[in-house]
Scaffold this active site. Sequence first.
Site, PDB file in Angstrom:
ATOM      1  N   GLU A 252       2.589  -2.273   6.315  1.00 57.88           N
ATOM      2  CA  GLU A 252       3.111  -2.354   4.943  1.00 57.88           C
ATOM      3  C   GLU A 252       4.608  -2.040   4.913  1.00 57.88           C
ATOM      4  O   GLU A 252       5.363  -2.652   4.145  1.00 57.88           O
ATOM      5  CB  GLU A 252       2.343  -1.388   4.032  1.00 57.88           C
ATOM      6  CG  GLU A 252       0.889  -1.771   3.802  1.00 57.88           C
ATOM      7  CD  GLU A 252       0.739  -3.161   3.214  1.00 57.88           C
ATOM      8  OE1 GLU A 252       1.304  -3.421   2.140  1.00 57.88           O
ATOM      9  OE2 GLU A 252       0.072  -4.002   3.848  1.00 57.88           O
ATOM     10  N   TRP A 255       6.373  -5.143   6.048  1.00 52.08           N
ATOM     11  CA  TRP A 255       6.511  -6.127   4.960  1.00 52.08           C
ATOM     12  C   TRP A 255       7.751  -5.825   4.113  1.00 52.08           C
ATOM     13  O   TRP A 255       8.463  -6.745   3.694  1.00 52.08           O
ATOM     14  CB  TRP A 255       5.269  -6.123   4.064  1.00 52.08           C
ATOM     15  CG  TRP A 255       4.165  -7.032   4.511  1.00 52.08           C
ATOM     16  CD1 TRP A 255       2.979  -6.683   5.086  1.00 52.08           C
ATOM     17  CD2 TRP A 255       4.144  -8.473   4.405  1.00 52.08           C
ATOM     18  NE1 TRP A 255       2.225  -7.809   5.345  1.00 52.08           N
ATOM     19  CE2 TRP A 255       2.907  -8.918   4.938  1.00 52.08           C
ATOM     20  CE3 TRP A 255       5.038  -9.414   3.908  1.00 52.08           C
ATOM     21  CZ2 TRP A 255       2.549 -10.259   4.989  1.00 52.08           C
ATOM     22  CZ3 TRP A 255       4.678 -10.761   3.953  1.00 52.08           C
ATOM     23  CH2 TRP A 255       3.460 -11.173   4.486  1.00 52.08           C
ATOM     24  N   ASN A 319      -2.529  -2.323  -5.245  1.00 54.32           N
ATOM     25  CA  ASN A 319      -1.993  -3.454  -4.478  1.00 54.32           C
ATOM     26  C   ASN A 319      -2.903  -4.675  -4.492  1.00 54.32           C
ATOM     27  O   ASN A 319      -2.453  -5.811  -4.676  1.00 54.32           O
ATOM     28  CB  ASN A 319      -1.745  -3.037  -3.011  1.00 54.32           C
ATOM     29  CG  ASN A 319      -0.694  -1.959  -2.886  1.00 54.32           C
ATOM     30  OD1 ASN A 319       0.011  -1.674  -3.846  1.00 54.32           O
ATOM     31  ND2 ASN A 319      -0.587  -1.351  -1.727  1.00 54.32           N
ATOM     32  N   TRP A 337       5.645 -18.432 -12.112  1.00 58.24           N
ATOM     33  CA  TRP A 337       5.623 -17.135 -11.437  1.00 58.24           C
ATOM     34  C   TRP A 337       6.796 -16.247 -11.851  1.00 58.24           C
ATOM     35  O   TRP A 337       6.692 -15.019 -11.824  1.00 58.24           O
ATOM     36  CB  TRP A 337       5.610 -17.321  -9.912  1.00 58.24           C
ATOM     37  CG  TRP A 337       6.787 -18.081  -9.364  1.00 58.24           C
ATOM     38  CD1 TRP A 337       6.891 -19.421  -9.164  1.00 58.24           C
ATOM     39  CD2 TRP A 337       8.051 -17.535  -8.926  1.00 58.24           C
ATOM     40  NE1 TRP A 337       8.123 -19.755  -8.651  1.00 58.24           N
ATOM     41  CE2 TRP A 337       8.849 -18.621  -8.491  1.00 58.24           C
ATOM     42  CE3 TRP A 337       8.568 -16.245  -8.865  1.00 58.24           C
ATOM     43  CZ2 TRP A 337      10.138 -18.455  -7.995  1.00 58.24           C
ATOM     44  CZ3 TRP A 337       9.862 -16.061  -8.375  1.00 58.24           C
ATOM     45  CH2 TRP A 337      10.638 -17.163  -7.954  1.00 58.24           C
TER      46      TRP A 337
END
Length: 429
Positions: A252, A255, A319, A337
Amino acid sequence: MFWLRRDLRLHDNAGLYHALKSNHPVLPIFIFDTNILNQLPSKTDRRVEFIHNTLRALQQQLAELGTSLQVYHDTPINAFKKLIKEYHIEKVFTNHDYEPYARERDDSIAALLQQHAIALHTYKDQVIFEKSEVIKDDGRPYTVFTPYSKKWKAKLDDFYIKSYPTEKYTGNFYQQAGKEIPSLRSIGFTGTGIPFPPVDIDDRIIEQYDKLRNFPAIEGTSHAGIHLRFGTISVRQLAQKAQQLNETFLTELIWRDFFQMILWHFPHVGQGKAFKAEYDFIKWRNNEDEFARWCEGNTGYPIVDAGMRELNATGFMHNRVRMITASFLVKHLLIDWRWGEAYFAEKLLDYELASNNGNWQWAAGCGCDAAPYFRIFNPHVQAKKFDGQLQYIRKWVPEYETLSYPQPIVDHEMARKRCLETYKKALDR
């Protein structure tokens, strides 16, 4: 002078460490940037309250060291003009920021300082690897996460995650009496008093992260996002822990680095453009009533509604549920979006441009390393898989299973078919 921004701590702070070692007394400053604050739609924005609380705590720490934080409520240019008049400044130290506005701001400050023969020194602090530190063998940036993460892990060693021992040099702060920090009210905001996630993360959360992180009814995530966003925790220390305790948690953090790297090399993603330009041809429905129902958590899809209500009430969303709600807005409702990205930017305590944008583009299928556009989450299946006992849903949607709960805003199979047709039409141009 050390300029605090996304690094609101004294411990293990790269730029502060270098400033304190520079053989000059160091004055720490912070600027409540009116260019940013004036754009915030809510005057009870809890992120401003978090910053203010953190500055007050920092001020206490600095007072014990015989120094004081100097806080301005102004544009950065005006604040530095005042500082240049008030002090003889030899150098300014700060840490890197990778967002488009931050890069423009820093260029303008560097130009101003240069006019006065003042050097500006900046350092990497909020990520483990930045810019072009992890790139392909041919020198180009990665645009797919898995090979990036492999190279990232191969490059990681103790050098990149060792802490900066600022405590050794705190005697080098500029000695002065405490200055008053502007009140929250004086900068145009009011507090809520709602507590924030603690900065100390329980090791057991990290140890169990891979097993528990997908279940929103369980306290299985770290809530470290806000602390990483504002630098009240060191990413190096968190990476050290993750390396020892849980590789999924470390992924994570990778990322985060990946999305910051993407924003640096492809700044258009932070300026309202799809990473893959062909996706800008999608014909969005953009129904405002449906968008309002999504924002409020009244879509008739309980896992989506629970997530949106959690976000609205707390500034946090689990998440897994972030992915489900984002996919639903874009794929089921065919709403741009960017609308969802902007709403999350307004509401999330841990909002940062790179990750928010990267994740929304991932959900929409238009980003780097995105989920293929034909992968469409079924919210009912997701709820059954990750909230099978309905604990999360019942917490946030208490009227679920009663007659007052709305019917689904759209039929899943119809919406799925419509989405596939719309995307295919745009991409087959």
